[in-house]
Motif scaffolding. Structure first.
Motif, PDB file in Angstrom:
ATOM      1  N   PRO A 137       0.800  -1.229   0.000  1.00  0.00           N
ATOM      2  CA  PRO A 137       0.000   0.000   0.000  1.00  0.00           C
ATOM      3  C   PRO A 137       0.828   1.273   0.000  1.00  0.00           C
ATOM      4  O   PRO A 137       0.396   2.306  -0.517  1.00  0.00           O
ATOM      5  CB  PRO A 137      -0.814  -0.128   1.298  1.00  0.00           C
ATOM      6  CG  PRO A 137      -0.901  -1.585   1.532  1.00  0.00           C
ATOM      7  CD  PRO A 137       0.417  -2.139   1.069  1.00  0.00           C
ATOM      8  N   SER A 142      -2.407   5.971  -1.654  1.00  0.00           N
ATOM      9  CA  SER A 142      -3.227   5.279  -0.664  1.00  0.00           C
ATOM     10  C   SER A 142      -4.712   5.328  -1.001  1.00  0.00           C
ATOM     11  O   SER A 142      -5.464   4.400  -0.707  1.00  0.00           O
ATOM     12  CB  SER A 142      -2.991   5.882   0.726  1.00  0.00           C
ATOM     13  OG  SER A 142      -3.313   7.265   0.742  1.00  0.00           O
ATOM     14  N   ASN A 143      -5.141   6.421  -1.652  1.00  0.00           N
ATOM     15  CA  ASN A 143      -6.541   6.537  -2.029  1.00  0.00           C
ATOM     16  C   ASN A 143      -6.907   5.597  -3.173  1.00  0.00           C
ATOM     17  O   ASN A 143      -8.083   5.363  -3.438  1.00  0.00           O
ATOM     18  CB  ASN A 143      -6.871   7.976  -2.425  1.00  0.00           C
ATOM     19  CG  ASN A 143      -6.760   8.926  -1.242  1.00  0.00           C
ATOM     20  OD1 ASN A 143      -7.249   8.635  -0.157  1.00  0.00           O
ATOM     21  ND2 ASN A 143      -6.112  10.059  -1.441  1.00  0.00           N
ATOM     22  N   TYR A 145      -5.523   2.455  -3.389  1.00  0.00           N
ATOM     23  CA  TYR A 145      -5.039   1.126  -3.038  1.00  0.00           C
ATOM     24  C   TYR A 145      -6.022   0.031  -3.436  1.00  0.00           C
ATOM     25  O   TYR A 145      -5.635  -0.996  -3.993  1.00  0.00           O
ATOM     26  CB  TYR A 145      -4.745   1.042  -1.537  1.00  0.00           C
ATOM     27  CG  TYR A 145      -4.362  -0.349  -1.108  1.00  0.00           C
ATOM     28  CD1 TYR A 145      -3.245  -0.972  -1.645  1.00  0.00           C
ATOM     29  CD2 TYR A 145      -5.141  -1.066  -0.203  1.00  0.00           C
ATOM     30  CE1 TYR A 145      -2.892  -2.263  -1.279  1.00  0.00           C
ATOM     31  CE2 TYR A 145      -4.796  -2.358   0.166  1.00  0.00           C
ATOM     32  CZ  TYR A 145      -3.666  -2.949  -0.369  1.00  0.00           C
ATOM     33  OH  TYR A 145      -3.325  -4.223  -0.020  1.00  0.00           O
ATOM     34  N   ASP A 219     -13.424   2.026   3.607  1.00  0.00           N
ATOM     35  CA  ASP A 219     -12.213   2.824   3.388  1.00  0.00           C
ATOM     36  C   ASP A 219     -11.397   2.241   2.231  1.00  0.00           C
ATOM     37  O   ASP A 219     -10.870   1.132   2.341  1.00  0.00           O
ATOM     38  CB  ASP A 219     -11.373   2.845   4.663  1.00  0.00           C
ATOM     39  CG  ASP A 219     -10.159   3.755   4.563  1.00  0.00           C
ATOM     40  OD1 ASP A 219      -9.968   4.375   3.493  1.00  0.00           O
ATOM     41  OD2 ASP A 219      -9.398   3.839   5.542  1.00  0.00           O
ATOM     42  N   LYS A 221      -8.538   2.878   1.400  1.00  0.00           N
ATOM     43  CA  LYS A 221      -7.145   2.746   1.802  1.00  0.00           C
ATOM     44  C   LYS A 221      -6.897   1.437   2.550  1.00  0.00           C
ATOM     45  O   LYS A 221      -5.752   1.049   2.750  1.00  0.00           O
ATOM     46  CB  LYS A 221      -6.744   3.924   2.708  1.00  0.00           C
ATOM     47  CG  LYS A 221      -6.896   5.295   2.081  1.00  0.00           C
ATOM     48  CD  LYS A 221      -6.554   6.384   3.080  1.00  0.00           C
ATOM     49  CE  LYS A 221      -6.790   7.770   2.511  1.00  0.00           C
ATOM     50  NZ  LYS A 221      -6.509   8.833   3.503  1.00  0.00           N
ATOM     51  N   ASN A 222      -7.983   0.793   2.999  1.00  0.00           N
ATOM     52  CA  ASN A 222      -7.843  -0.424   3.792  1.00  0.00           C
ATOM     53  C   ASN A 222      -8.832  -1.494   3.306  1.00  0.00           C
ATOM     54  O   ASN A 222      -9.552  -2.102   4.089  1.00  0.00           O
ATOM     55  CB  ASN A 222      -8.094  -0.128   5.272  1.00  0.00           C
ATOM     56  CG  ASN A 222      -7.662  -1.268   6.169  1.00  0.00           C
ATOM     57  OD1 ASN A 222      -6.476  -1.543   6.297  1.00  0.00           O
ATOM     58  ND2 ASN A 222      -8.611  -1.944   6.780  1.00  0.00           N
TER      59      ASN A 222
END
Length: 283
Positions: A137, A142-143, A145, A219, A221-222
């Motif tokens: 990541p 990150s946005n 990912y 999210d 990012k995750n």
């Protein structure tokens, strides 16, 4: 050497250094490190309890007993011995001793412990998984990912064929029936917080049908590309089903999916009703 990682923060757990804790109620092995255990009352089902685990000691014994296949102990002559292997760093030719003979050898040898190749292979597999989940990541925006995790040889992300559904997932090659994708990545939240779950959340049930926790991919990012798989408007559009395996969510193709066809999985009656979808056709 290490034998696993924390299921919460993905920290590698090293034998002799870390004290992992294991959930006493989860039907699969759920381990957390000594730092994450403090967060479990709100990150894990509140009725679940944890205890210190001896799993790493068991794993250490199993690793210790692995055979060094094809290696001859130059002390006692045992071939493919178990336990710790010691190799002399001074000798031009291979000079190895088992752990029983290491204390009775001449002092002009300097020995180094050689790890079992199988153990190293297991470690490398865990390291590779950690790279994918933790390090990768940081190499992408990150946005983006979740988008970056897309296996482009199999699927691609584009505007959904469904009205007002945003992005969707499409087959870039023919996907055979009974192919599976996953696991679905997101935050694991306690059932106590389920009222705050987003439309990207899946409930994980135990064998009795009770909700243990939910996995929320709200999210980007995750989470991973599975968050972009949409819910069908009718039964005929459905080509995936969700299933739980060892506490994770996977998608299984229930028929062949042709090139260019959008992947669609039924989210459940509660979500479908919000969209005005007739839920009776899915029952």
């Amino acid at each position: 050497m290490f034998f696993g990682y924390c299921d919460q923060c993905l920290k590698v757990l090293v034998h002799g250094r870390d004290e992992p804790f294991v959930c006493n109620q989860c039907p699969y092995e759920f381990f957390v490190c000594n730092k994450c255990i403090a967060h479990m009352p709100r990150q894990h089902p509140s009725m679940h309890t944890f205890s210190k685990s001896e799993w790493h000691n068991v794993a250490f014994k199993l690793a210790h007993d692995l055979k060094h296949f094809g290696i001859l102990c130059d002390g006692c002559g045992t071939k493919s011995f178990g336990g710790t292997r010691h190799r002399c760093q001074r000798c031009d030719t291979s000079f190895d001793l088992c752990e029983k003979c290491i204390g009775i050898t001449p002092k002009n040898h300097t020995f180094k412990i050689i790890s079992n190749p199988y153990l190293r292979a297991c470690n490398h597999k865990l390291l590779a998984q950690r790279v994918l989940e933790v390090i990768y990541p940081s190499l992408v925006d990150s946005n983006s990912y979740a988008l970056a995790t897309t296996p482009t040889d199999t699927v691609y992300i584009a505007k959904s064929s469904l009205p007002n559904a945003g992005l969707g997932v499409f087959a870039s090659r023919r996907i055979a029936r009974f192919s599976y994708f996953g696991p679905y990545v997101g935050y694991k939240r306690s059932v106590d917080l389920i009222h705050g779950a987003s439309s990207y959340a899946w409930n994980v049930l135990d064998k009795s049908g009770n909700v243990m926790y939910y996995i929320d991919a709200v999210d980007p990012k995750n989470s991973n590309w599975l968050r972009f798989v949409n819910c069908p408007n009718n039964f005929a559009q459905r080509n995936l089903m969700s299933l739980v395996y060892h506490g994770d969510i996977f998608y299984l193709s229930i028929r062949n999916i042709e090139v260019g066809e959008e992947l669609l999985v039924y989210y459940g009656d509660a979500y479908a009703e919000k969209l005005g979808i007739d839920t009776k056709q899915f029952q």
